[in-house]
Each structure stands twice: as C-alpha cells, then as structure tokens.
Scaffold this active site. Structure first.
Site, PDB file in Angstrom:
ATOM      1  N   GLY A   1      -3.353   5.895   6.872  1.00 18.45           N
ATOM      2  CA  GLY A   1      -3.763   5.980   5.466  1.00 18.45           C
ATOM      3  C   GLY A   1      -2.553   5.983   4.562  1.00 18.45           C
TER       4      GLY A   1
ATOM      5  N   LYS B   1       5.316   2.858  18.586  1.00 19.38           N
ATOM      6  CA  LYS B   1       5.403   4.305  18.340  1.00 19.38           C
ATOM      7  C   LYS B   1       5.932   5.026  19.575  1.00 19.38           C
ATOM      8  CE  LYS B   1       1.642   4.089  14.980  1.00 19.38           C
ATOM      9  NZ  LYS B   1       0.188   4.250  14.767  1.00 19.38           N
TER      10      LYS B   1
ATOM     11  N   GLY C   1       0.790  -1.242   0.000  1.00 14.33           N
ATOM     12  CA  GLY C   1       0.000   0.000   0.000  1.00 14.33           C
ATOM     13  C   GLY C   1       0.812   1.278   0.000  1.00 14.33           C
ATOM     14  N   VAL C   2       1.654   1.467   1.034  1.00 13.38           N
ATOM     15  CA  VAL C   2       2.376   2.732   1.173  1.00 13.38           C
ATOM     16  C   VAL C   2       3.430   2.890   0.078  1.00 13.38           C
ATOM     17  CG1 VAL C   2       3.926   4.078   2.651  1.00 13.38           C
ATOM     18  CG2 VAL C   2       1.963   2.885   3.649  1.00 13.38           C
TER      19      VAL C   2
END
Lengths: 371, 371
Positions: free
Chosen positions: A351, A235, A13-14
C-alpha cells in the site's frame, strides 16, 4: 531547527504519497526540531530542482501541484512553467545530482522501480549524502555493485523494500548488532500470495482464488508477475544480504507458481486466465490435502537458513503465526538464540500509504547525519 | 574505528549479561567500525572507573572478573584490589559521573532497578552524554522530571524497558515520526500474567496456575508483585508518554489481581499462597466463563486509547494475536491509520539475555552521536 534537504526520484504512487506525508507532517516534525526541505523531484523524463539548492526549497503549494500532476497521469514537465524550478532531462539528472551532492548533503529518496538508480545513489552516498530506498532493484544488483553501494552503511535506509512500513529491517539490524545469532527467518512477504494460499486452504480452486485476487486489485495487472515469485525472491535476497550472506539473485532458489510454458512470452493474459491457470488447480489441491493430512497448511514463503535463500510453497504448522495468516497481511518469524519461540512481526505489507510512511520514518531516522 | 565510552550502572543480571555481550561482540562490532570502551561500572555500593577515562578502558579480562564477582553475589568492592581502577562510594558516584561527563561524552547505561538514577541521567545527558535505560523507574517519574530528562530526546534510548528486546519502542517511534495516527495500543506485557491468563482459559483454578508459575520461576519471589499489575502499569505509562500523553503514574487505572486485604503488609507470603489465593479462584472462573460465552478470552493487558492508559483484565477475541497467546511471550497490537488490521509484534519479553541484547542494540543505535 534541523534542516534536511530531500531529493525524490520517482513520484508515482509511493513518491507522491511521500510528498503528501511530508507536507501533512510539517508541524509534527517542527515540534521535533526538524524541517524537511524538498529541493528536487525526478520522474522518468524530467528532473526539477529549486533555483538555489543551498537556500531555497519547493513550497508546499508546489509540492501539492506536483502530486496533482502525477495523480493525473502527467509528466513533471507540466510543472516547469511554474517558474519555481529549473528543469533538466532525465538523462542529465545523474550529472546534476552528483553536482549538487558535491555542494550539499541531502537525502536521495528512491521511490522509483528503476534498475538504473544504483549508480547515482552510490555516487551521491559516497560524496557524503544519505539515501532512503523503497526501490528494491538497487539492492538486488550484483554483490560487487552492492558492496560499493554499502561502503557507508549508516547513510542508507531501506525499510520499505521488505514488508512496506513493517519494522522488519530495523528489527533485524537491532538483532544483528546485539550479537544475537539468527538461525532461521521465514516470512510470507507477498500480500497477494498470502491471500491466495490462505484461500486455497479452505478448498477453493487455485484458479478461482487468483482471479478473485485480481478482481480485488490485490495482484499486478498480469497476476503472473506475482505468481512468478520474483518479487518475494528480491525481498528474500535483501534480507539474506542484511544477514551478511553474499548471495546473488541467480543463486536464489525460486519456485514459480506459473510454469514457463504459461509465461507472458508464451500466452496472452486472457489465454492464461481462461485456459492456463485452471490446469494448475489439480496440483495445488493435492498439495493442500497432503499438508492438511500432516496438520499443516501451505504458505508461499521465503526461507533464510544455513546461508541459503529459498522461495516457494512450504508446509507450516497450522497454529504458527504463518499458519494462522489470513488476508493480505505479511508476517515474518525470526528464530535466534534469544528467540527460540520466534519473534513475530505481522501487519499490512503493501500500500502506498504504509510504504511512504516507512520511507518517511527512514528519513527522520537519518537526522543525526545532518548538522 | 569509532570509539564509544560506556559507563554502566547496575551490574546484576541484565548489566552482567550486557558486559558479557559486549565482550563476545568485539569482532562483530569491529567489523562495523565500532569499539565499545567500558570506562566505569557501578553497583549499589561502589563505583569503579578507569584511571584515565579519556584514554584507558577496562580490559575484557577485568570485565569478566566483574561478571564473576557479581555472579557470586559479591559487591564490586572486591574488584578494587585489581589495581585496574579507581573506586568511589556509591554516594560519591553522582558527582564523579558529572565530572566525567564534563570532559567526555559517554553512554550512561542504567541496568539498575533504582528510582534514584534519574537525576544523574538527566545531568549527564544535558552535559552532552547519551543514556540507555533498561530501568523503568526513571521513565515513570513525575512529568516535570520526565520533561527535564527528555530535553535531548535523540540522546536517550530505552527499548528494553518494555517487552525486553522486542522492537516495540523502536517501531512506535517510527510510526509516530511518519505521521501515522495511532488509535489504539493493546498489549500483554507481562510474561507471568500472560502465562497465568492463558492457563486459566483451559479451566485450571487461578490459585493453582499462580503456584505453578511460581514453581516454574516465572513470577517474582512474591507473586503478589506480579499480580498487583504495577510492572505492567509502568510499561503502559512509558508507552503512553511516548505517544505524547502527559499522564502520571497515579492517574493510570490499574486493576490488581490481588486485593489490598491480601497485600504483603496484611498477610505473609505463605498465608497468601495457602489461604488467600484460593479465595480468588471463584471470581476468575466466572469471568473466564463469561468471556468464553462471548467467544472471547481474558488477557491481562495495558490499553492505550483516547489519551488514557488502563491496565487490567480485558476480554479479547479468541482468534486475535492476543487471544491466541500461549506461554510467556509478550504481544503488542498497534492500530493506526496504516494498520487497520493491527501491526503485531510478538516474542519473548523477559530474560537477561534478550533484555541485555536490547540494551546493546540501543547503544549501537546511538553511534551517530559519537564523532
């Protein structure tokens, strides 16, 4: 025209979106005197590289071919027959990459989700290359490996590992380099858990909210991957290490919203959704009510304070940036000498489009490393 | 150790604070392999420079002497007798600076409020130096001068010209370089007017709120300098030009909260506060009520949209980041393809400490321009 060679690892995707951004930004970048020259692309099976990395590149038509191939769920192997590249197997790719790095300074872009890329990134960076990471795994390795990776910190960018394209790491690096002392960072860094916690605040049962989030496509295929908190913990660890804290993944305190006895090795997904998840409603409802009676709301956050990194549910004031959070936005509050009222950064934190945009901004930010 | 020579113009509040930050960050920067070597300092009368700019620097004791001198309201002339520097008059400083720039690459830091520095910044940057600006004036010149200033855009940083140390310009530059299309920027960029507009929202008369803000030290000595909106307009123009809009100061639409007939050339400050200001209460009260009846609140904002820059009072939704703003924080909402829900950056947007921290982060960000 400044010419920046790029090799991309991971074109799901990315990575695929990044290739599309690179192509669609051609004239924008040309106006800034920059040309991004993609010379290699790698997926989990195949490494494609131009026939002469010093002087040629994949043309835009071939890059779009790659995007279509990956979008169709196929392997890069399918592109070998184009005659526009040389191919090697994934297992050969590491040696190939260090060979190229010895001859050419390039940006190695890691858009994979692999924990195996750290070694080749470390090797190529220490040979004079740069690296841009959207992949969190190389940054949550042991401190020993981390130190080796960051021997040349100016050659590495990784904005998209925390909050996708949100300028969190850029901003933290600025604050740190100005000598401002950060006392506390508190952030909601999972769009999924942000959505879940703001919905249960309104009285909806936890199990229904999680199922709704799954139906909306907000969660991983198995929502327990989100509920475990491990993605937030990664993260948090990345931010903690940015602050100079020498923490390991195993010393990070993580509250899982899914008990071990309901884990993927104990229950099928169907069983969890139908029978496990509803058993968690009562406890969450009690905690929501308790927070509310204190004028607070629950958020699933990472907290960096006193050289510690904690991840879990936390009560925050209703009228703070965190407390007002709705939907799937991420938000980070940074408290420091200059920011007694916090510096707040908020926006979409997931996203492919925004994640790839963050990667591309990182690549452009490295331009002064290239002659 | 990478050695970055610095020459500072303007050593009032922000410049003085910058020198203090540089001294207190010595070991932090040394750990990153950087040494900031201050070789010259200039105020509105005197330019002090080390005897040999290629190899010497002002030591930290001398930098602290300069800070004390300026803190006592004295001119740099007082430091000449130290024997640690050569002095020239302000009028000679321009020639001196270009002479040095021909021999040494340095960062020219503009913490002055002068509109006269643009020429020397342009000359030194085009001779190979870098520039960091907290001073807005050189960026709000004519487009013709602006184009000459930005012939080498990578050598210029100016984060602290908008929102003090808030990472607004850094973030915008990232968004722009990633090809994300910005459709709207709306920001409350004056702490003073942010405070005033959030207080009148609660029903307090405008005149009382302005006087309270003056008493709290939030306004300029003459609050009409804030109410005119010119400072916000300058910030708006800087952001507009960052987006590539070729606007001039005179084509920016600015709504002044102080009518011309109450301007400094028509009324004394005392007369304005006692007799002029209260005449404005009625109109603001009506507008507050009208906004409230639409579920909105008034904010004094700059709006960048459709290649235009407008500055003035605007109705915004109560539950937006702008609508929830209290106190003197700045906030910017950026709408783009990636940020349909806006990217929000919020925090203290004024103060010598945070402004100087932004300047220092800019200097460190230029490190790759130095060998």
């Amino acid at each position: 025209m400044k010419n920046i060679p790029i090799i991309l690892m991971g074109c799901g995707g990315v990575g695929r979106q990044l290739l599309q951004h690179i192509v669609s930004c051609r004239s924008l970048h040309a106006n800034k005197g920059i040309h991004l020259r993609v010379v290699g692309v790698c997926d989990s099976k195949t490494f494609l590289v131009t026939q002469d990395v010093l002087s040629t590149e994949f043309d835009d038509a071939f890059l779009m071919d790659i995007c279509r191939t990956k979008s169709d769920g196929l392997s890069l192997e399918k592109c070998i027959s184009s005659g526009k590249c040389e191919a090697s197997s994934y297992s050969e790719s590491r040696r190939k990459l260090t060979d190229i790095a010895a001859r050419l300074g390039f940006v190695l872009v890691d858009c994979s989700a692999s924990s195996e890329t750290i070694e080749v990134i470390t090797q190529t960076v220490n040979l004079g290359c740069c690296a841009v990471l959207a992949n969190k795994k190389p940054l949550t390795c042991s401190m020993e490996e981390f130190d080796k990776l960051f021997l040349q910190p100016r050659r590495i960018r990784h904005e998209s590992t925390v909050g996708a394209g949100l300028p969190i790491i850029t901003s933290l690096n600025r604050i740190i380099s100005s000598g401002d002392e950060i006392s506390l960072i508190i952030g909601s860094l999972s769009g999924t858990l942000g959505y879940v916690m703001s919905e249960v605040e309104n009285g909806k049962p936890f199990s229904e909210v999680v199922k709704a989030a799954k139906d909306l496509g907000y969660t991983e295929p198995d929502p327990r991957d989100d509920l475990s908190g491990m993605d937030v913990a990664r993260k948090g660890l990345i931010l903690a290490r940015l602050l100079g804290q020498r923490l390991e993944m195993k010393t990070t305190t993580v509250e899982s919203l899914c008990p071990d006895k309901m884990g993927p090795d104990m229950m099928t997904l169907e069983d969890f959704l139908a029978n496990g998840l509803p058993l968690l409603d009562n406890d969450i409802e009690k905690r929501v009510k308790k927070a509310s009676s204190n004028g607070k709301v629950l958020r699933y956050v990472c907290i960096l304070e006193n050289s510690q990194c904690k991840v879990g549910i936390h009560e925050v004031p209703k009228d703070s940036a965190l407390g007002r959070l709705k939907g799937s936005d991420n938000v980070v509050e940074i408290y420091s000498r200059c920011y007694v009222n916090p510096l707040v950064i908020q926006g979409a934190g997931a996203g492919n489009d925004t994640t790839a945009a963050g990667v591309l901004a990182d690549i452009i930010d490295l331009q002064d490393q290239f002659p």
